[in-house]
Design an enzyme around this catalytic site. Structure first.
Site, short mmCIF file in Angstrom:
data_model
loop_
_atom_site.label_atom_id
_atom_site.label_comp_id
_atom_site.label_asym_id
_atom_site.label_seq_id
_atom_site.Cartn_x
_atom_site.Cartn_y
_atom_site.Cartn_z
N HIS A 20 4.93 0.72 3.45
CA HIS A 20 5.56 0.59 4.77
C HIS A 20 5.14 1.71 5.72
O HIS A 20 5.29 1.58 6.93
CB HIS A 20 7.09 0.49 4.65
CG HIS A 20 7.79 1.74 4.21
ND1 HIS A 20 8.16 1.97 2.91
CD2 HIS A 20 8.20 2.83 4.92
CE1 HIS A 20 8.77 3.14 2.83
NE2 HIS A 20 8.81 3.68 4.03
N ASP A 52 5.49 -1.95 -2.51
CA ASP A 52 5.57 -0.91 -1.48
C ASP A 52 4.69 0.28 -1.83
O ASP A 52 5.10 1.44 -1.76
CB ASP A 52 7.02 -0.45 -1.22
CG ASP A 52 7.18 0.27 0.12
OD1 ASP A 52 6.18 0.43 0.85
OD2 ASP A 52 8.32 0.70 0.43
N SER A 138 9.20 9.22 3.03
CA SER A 138 8.64 8.06 2.33
C SER A 138 7.23 8.39 1.86
O SER A 138 6.41 8.91 2.60
CB SER A 138 8.57 6.86 3.27
OG SER A 138 9.86 6.34 3.51
#
Length: 195
Positions: A20, A52, A138
């Site tokens: 992402h 992901d 992230s």
């Protein structure tokens, strides 16, 4: 639009991060900034929106790789027992340098949820991690006591600001290993904000 995230070198000239973080970028868009402030151009060579995970090929990147280690010996859950201390290494929003955040691996769980485009349900093995966690990490590696990577941060808990979820090595390694020699750009489809 500028999107920032964290990643880590796992093989020569290869950086793994959360899919992402790079969703929707074009071949020459991703740039990698090292801990000493040097900037390198890269390209996405693996992209899995279900797990992901994405891999960037960064041709001139001199950084040494970290080793990703499976921790499949972890039980799914031992009530009241911590699975171990660890550190998240990342670039939280606004940080100029890498930040080390002490965290605790609470449990290994089978996470049910949506792919990054919210098109269908996926199931992934995750590590539930707690601590004082900054936003914007992230793709940060979860470093355990022996210096290896046990997982990669991909999601925050919606009900607890001090809990995040990291993909286990078992989820990361198949994609990362397949891309260890990849050099050809792959599509990252569209950015989440384009839905």
């Amino acid at each position: 639009m500028r999107i920032e995230g964290t990643g880590f070198v796992y093989a020569p000239q290869r950086v793994v991060t959360a899919a992402h973080v790079v969703a929707g970028v074009i071949p020459v868009s991703p740039v990698v900034t090292t801990t000493d402030g040097e900037v390198y151009e890269g390209r996405v060579v693996a992209f899995d929106p279900d797990v992901d995970v994405a891999v960037l090929y960064v041709p001139d990147l001199p950084a040494p790789p970290l080793r990703i280690t499976r921790m499949s010996a972890f039980p799914l859950r031992i009530p009241g027992v911590s699975l171990g201390d660890a550190r998240l290494l990342g670039y939280p929003k606004g940080a100029k340098h890498v930040v080390t955040q002490p965290v605790e691996i609470e449990q290994r769980v089978e996470g049910e949820g949506q792919d990054i485009y919210e098109e269908h349900e996926v199931s992934r093995m995750m590590l539930a991690v707690s601590g004082r966690i900054s936003a914007g990490v992230s793709g940060a590696p979860l470093i355990v006591e022996d210096g290896t990577v046990a997982g990669m941060m991909v999601a925050a808990a919606t009900d607890d600001p001090n809990r995040v979820y990291a993909l286990t090595a078992e989820e990361i390694l198949p994609i990362a290993n397949d891309a260890a020699d990849a050099t050809r750009h792959v599509s990252t489809r569209r950015c989440e904000t384009d839905r």
